[in-house]
Write an enzyme that holds these catalytic residues in place. Structure first.
Site, PDB file in Angstrom:
ATOM      1  N   ILE A  40       0.529  -1.037  -0.249  1.00 30.53           N
ATOM      2  CA  ILE A  40       0.097  -0.192   0.509  1.00 30.53           C
ATOM      3  C   ILE A  40       1.014   0.778   0.114  1.00 30.53           C
ATOM      4  O   ILE A  40       0.556   2.405  -0.776  1.00 30.53           O
ATOM      5  CB  ILE A  40      -0.773  -0.225   1.394  1.00 30.53           C
ATOM      6  CG1 ILE A  40      -1.717  -1.585   0.825  1.00 30.53           C
ATOM      7  CG2 ILE A  40      -1.644   1.164   0.999  1.00 30.53           C
ATOM      8  CD1 ILE A  40      -2.830  -2.031   1.860  1.00 30.53           C
ATOM      9  N   ARG A  46      -3.296   1.007  11.103  1.00 37.82           N
ATOM     10  CA  ARG A  46      -4.063   1.062  12.584  1.00 37.82           C
ATOM     11  C   ARG A  46      -4.002   1.853  13.592  1.00 37.82           C
ATOM     12  O   ARG A  46      -2.708   2.642  13.876  1.00 37.82           O
ATOM     13  CB  ARG A  46      -3.811  -0.183  13.331  1.00 37.82           C
ATOM     14  CG  ARG A  46      -3.674  -1.854  12.367  1.00 37.82           C
ATOM     15  CD  ARG A  46      -5.548  -1.971  12.267  1.00 37.82           C
ATOM     16  NE  ARG A  46      -5.975  -3.262  11.893  1.00 37.82           N
ATOM     17  CZ  ARG A  46      -6.614  -3.596  10.337  1.00 37.82           C
ATOM     18  NH1 ARG A  46      -6.581  -2.023  10.402  1.00 37.82           N
ATOM     19  NH2 ARG A  46      -6.783  -4.849  10.189  1.00 37.82           N
ATOM     20  N   GLU A 103     -12.253   1.403  17.844  1.00 32.41           N
ATOM     21  CA  GLU A 103     -13.534   1.119  16.963  1.00 32.41           C
ATOM     22  C   GLU A 103     -14.627   1.159  17.565  1.00 32.41           C
ATOM     23  O   GLU A 103     -14.721   0.088  17.827  1.00 32.41           O
ATOM     24  CB  GLU A 103     -12.978   0.931  15.954  1.00 32.41           C
ATOM     25  CG  GLU A 103     -12.169   2.213  14.943  1.00 32.41           C
ATOM     26  CD  GLU A 103     -11.056   1.462  13.518  1.00 32.41           C
ATOM     27  OE1 GLU A 103     -11.799   0.640  13.264  1.00 32.41           O
ATOM     28  OE2 GLU A 103     -10.148   2.087  13.860  1.00 32.41           O
ATOM     29  N   HIS A 134     -13.545   4.031   8.978  1.00 36.65           N
ATOM     30  CA  HIS A 134     -13.360   2.269   8.359  1.00 36.65           C
ATOM     31  C   HIS A 134     -13.020   1.795   7.185  1.00 36.65           C
ATOM     32  O   HIS A 134     -13.645   0.904   7.527  1.00 36.65           O
ATOM     33  CB  HIS A 134     -12.571   1.237  10.096  1.00 36.65           C
ATOM     34  CG  HIS A 134     -11.713   0.545   9.831  1.00 36.65           C
ATOM     35  ND1 HIS A 134     -10.779  -0.130  10.893  1.00 36.65           N
ATOM     36  CD2 HIS A 134     -10.328   0.086   8.498  1.00 36.65           C
ATOM     37  CE1 HIS A 134      -9.958  -1.165  10.222  1.00 36.65           C
ATOM     38  NE2 HIS A 134      -9.890  -0.764   8.923  1.00 36.65           N
TER      39      HIS A 134
HETATM   40  C1  GLV Z   1      -8.408  -3.240   7.234  1.00 36.40           C
HETATM   41  O1  GLV Z   1      -8.281  -2.649   7.810  1.00 36.40           O
HETATM   42  C2  GLV Z   1      -7.895  -4.220   6.533  1.00 36.40           C
HETATM   43  O2  GLV Z   1      -6.832  -4.860   7.095  1.00 36.40           O
HETATM   44  O3  GLV Z   1      -8.331  -4.738   5.251  1.00 36.40           O
END
Ligand code: GLV
Length: 323
Positions: free
Chosen positions: A156, A236, A265, A284
């Site tokens: 990511i 996170r 959360e 989220h």
């Molecule tokens: C979402 O938070 C994931 O870890 O895919």
């Protein structure tokens, strides 16, 4: 054999699993399965299809003497006691890769929205405050050409860096290990966390949740950031000391924050972050596109099917048990 699904899933996913086992599915799409029901259903479960809201700890594993596979519909697996599952020889599956681009998009959406005060600007119209164009009205901060610091250069992180290149940003990153191929391909410079914090206009948190990353950004780290810095977190909430972040935002030590994740959360409207103007808060939804969520659910189901057949999981977290 029986699989337990802890949240209501689309019919196609249930049908996929039903080809190889009986299925118990918690019927609610929005509310997590109750702990009591989870424990009860685990008694004769061979497989567990879980998600980020379930705490899969030793107690749950103790309640599941037949369990052969755990599969989470997420890339992150900090909600699962993987060490304990591994000790018991239970493979744990997750869903990386399919969500990379969706999360990178959302990370950038948060970055741009926070920098350009998009949510505040819409509220300005809704609250009927817009009287005329103003030379300095709702001025935000430039993104093009600014310096982006990426904490955690995984898939990511690289996706975010690719997007940043399109905006002519200078890219810094820190990571457990150097990523020399990514450095060359993305013109990203590797540096120590402190240096990244001192030099970045935008700091993006993308590190996984581990013992080492718990509260890795706290008062000291916020104090190192530039006064115009904007902090984005789509990883996170536990990676950050939230109280220290709120102090930094209130004190103007941090210009703004764009957050998709929180220490606990869900957060409610009375959460101290909701009282601040210089934040953009999301519930989220990093990977939440229809296509991505369907692919994640499918991979989670395929991980289960493989586990029930004693075959290698397509995406495994603890490969040491995948024989
Ligand atoms: C979402 O938070 C994931 O870890 O895919």
């Amino acid at each position: 054999m029986k699989a337990v699904i802890t949240r209501k899933m689309p019919d196609s996913i249930v049908a996929l699993l039903a080809e190889c086992c009986d299925v118990y599915m918690w019927p609610d799409e929005h509310e997590p399965i109750s702990r009591h029901m989870l424990m009860e259903q685990m008694a004769d479960a061979d497989a567990l299809f879980t998600n980020v809201t379930d705490r899969i700890d030793r107690e749950v594993l103790d309640a599941a003497p037949r369990l052969k596979v755990i599969s989470t519909m997420a890339v992150g697996f900090n909600n699962i006691d993987v060490a304990e599952a591994t000790r018991r020889g239970i493979p744990v599956g997750h869903t990386p890769e399919v969500l990379t681009e969706a999360v990178a998009d959302l990370t950038f959406a948060l970055l741009l929205a926070t920098a350009r005060r998009v949510v505040e600007a819409m509220a300005f119209i809704r609250e009927d405050k817009w009287k005329a164009w103003g030379p300095m009205l709702l001025t935000g901060q430039t993104v093009h050409g600014a310096t982006l610091g990426i904490i955690g250069m995984g898939r990511i992180g690289e996706g975010v860096a690719r997007r940043a290149r399109g905006l002519g940003m200078n890219i810094l990153y820190c990571n457990r290990s150097r990523k020399e191929a990514a450095e060359r391909a993305l013109e990203a410079a590797y540096c120590h966390l402190d240096e990244l914090l001192k030099r970045s206009d935008y700091v993006v948190m993308l590190a996984p949740s581990t013992k080492e990353t718990t509260r890795m950004i706290g008062a000291r780290e916020f104090s190192l950031m530039k006064p115009n810095a904007i902090f984005i977190n789509t990883a996170r909430g536990t990676n950050v000391d939230e109280a220290a972040m709120i102090e930094a935002l209130k004190a103007g030590q941090l210009r703004g924050a764009g957050l998709d994740v929180f220490e606990t959360e869900p957060i409610r409207p009375d959460h101290p972050l909701c009282a601040l103007d210089n934040v953009v808060l999301l519930p989220h939804i990093g990977s939440a596109t229809v296509e991505t969520r369907l692919k994640m659910a499918e991979i989670a189901a395929l991980n289960i099917i493989a586990g029930l057949k004693n075959e290698p999981l397509p995406y495994i977290v603890n490969p040491e048990v995948n024989v």
